[in-house]
Write a protein that holds these residues in place. Structure first.
Motif, mmCIF file in Angstrom:
data_model
loop_
_atom_site.group_PDB
_atom_site.id
_atom_site.type_symbol
_atom_site.label_atom_id
_atom_site.label_comp_id
_atom_site.label_asym_id
_atom_site.label_seq_id
_atom_site.Cartn_x
_atom_site.Cartn_y
_atom_site.Cartn_z
ATOM 1 N N ARG A 1 38.147 14.698 5.799
ATOM 2 C CA ARG A 1 37.971 13.252 6.063
ATOM 3 C C ARG A 1 38.863 12.401 5.156
ATOM 4 N NH1 ARG A 1 33.667 11.487 4.128
ATOM 5 N NH2 ARG A 1 32.764 13.257 3.028
ATOM 6 N N PHE A 2 39.446 13.043 4.170
ATOM 7 C CA PHE A 2 40.305 12.328 3.229
ATOM 8 C C PHE A 2 41.767 12.668 3.524
ATOM 9 C CE2 PHE A 2 37.000 12.373 -0.493
ATOM 10 C CZ PHE A 2 36.075 11.751 0.321
ATOM 11 N N SER A 3 42.626 11.701 3.357
ATOM 12 C CA SER A 3 44.055 11.962 3.507
ATOM 13 C C SER A 3 44.816 11.070 2.544
ATOM 14 C CB SER A 3 44.514 11.695 4.946
ATOM 15 O OG SER A 3 44.366 10.315 5.244
ATOM 16 N N ALA A 4 46.033 11.422 2.279
ATOM 17 C CA ALA A 4 46.828 10.635 1.345
ATOM 18 C C ALA A 4 48.276 10.633 1.805
ATOM 19 C CB ALA A 4 46.710 11.199 -0.071
ATOM 20 N N GLN A 5 49.029 9.715 1.260
ATOM 21 C CA GLN A 5 50.462 9.720 1.473
ATOM 22 C C GLN A 5 51.153 9.006 0.329
ATOM 23 O OE1 GLN A 5 51.698 7.430 4.977
ATOM 24 N NE2 GLN A 5 49.695 6.461 5.038
ATOM 25 N N GLN A 6 52.436 9.317 0.187
ATOM 26 C CA GLN A 6 53.251 8.645 -0.814
ATOM 27 C C GLN A 6 54.421 8.007 -0.079
ATOM 28 O OE1 GLN A 6 55.235 11.070 -3.813
ATOM 29 N NE2 GLN A 6 55.109 9.421 -5.307
#
Lengths: 116, 114
Positions: free
Chosen positions: B63-68
């Protein structure tokens, strides 16, 4: 798998006492890095020190000193003449080299309370 | 002041909602790490980005996601929030993505899910 154990959950001392925080680690890697971080009541994590696995020299910085012993897999932290401002949670952390890419494994932390 | 900034400082939201946490690394740092601190789990590594690319993954929920982003700031997206997601979320940065560099932490975002 890596593991960091800080057996002391809480320590309470009176100002000017010396206090040692214990840290024992487990890793199969031959190259690794150990850290100590301080988390004061305000909540931020403050970097204190980093040691490499191939450098067992002890380090002193003011009232702080660190004792790294590979033979016992320990990286203990001593505060000399503690002060009220030293009250915080202290975390020991470990990361291996190579494909660990720096991800830190933290111990559970030791709550240090210094009473005036 | 570590030079790492995180916004917002506090976030209160309801179960089932989605939130975005933002992090700006120290000037010149290419690597960003996300950690979660909760009472029961302690401090746990979630995910690392290096110069825009995902490099390492830890105990991060689906359910968690990230990006840079190209300017190197990072965002952590948390969706379908549950009560157990309440925690302090830290971002840290280092010059490169290797273990030999210390990580400097931001002040954290305290998330409360009600």
């Amino acid at each position: 798998a890596q593991k960091v154990t800080q057996a002391q959950t809480e320590i309470s001392v009176v100002e000017k006492e010396d206090v040692t925080l214990d840290c024992v680690y487990e890793t199969r890697d031959t190259t690794y890095y150990l850290f100590w971080y301080k988390q004061p009541p305000s909540g931020e994590l403050v970097f204190l020190i980093r040691r490499n696995s191939f450098d067992e020299q002890n380090e002193i910085s003011g009232r702080y000193s660190w004792n790294f012993q590979k033979s016992t897999s320990s990286f203990n932290f001593t505060i000399t003449a503690s002060q009220v401002v030293d009250s915080a949670v202290y975390f020991c952390a470990l990361t291996a080299g190579g494909t660990s890419y720096g991800k830190l494994t933290f111990g559970q932390g030791t709550i240090l309370t210094v009473h005036p | 002041d570590s030079g790492v900034t995180q916004t917002p400082k506090h976030l209160i939201t309801a179960t089932g909602q989605r939130v975005t946490l933002r992090c700006s690394p120290r000037s010149g740092d290419l690597s960003v790490y996300w950690y979660q601190q909760s009472l029961d789990q302690g401090l746990q590594f979630l995910i690392q980005y290096y110069n825009g690319e995902e490099r390492a993954k830890g105990n991060i929920l689906e359910r968690f996601s990230a990006q840079q982003f190209p300017d190197l700031h990072s965002e952590l997206n948390l969706s379908s929030l549950e009560l157990g997601d309440s925690a302090l979320y830290f971002c840290a940065s280092s010059p490169f993505g290797e273990s030999s560099y210390e990580q400097y932490f931001g002040p954290g975002t305290r998330l409360t899910v009600t």
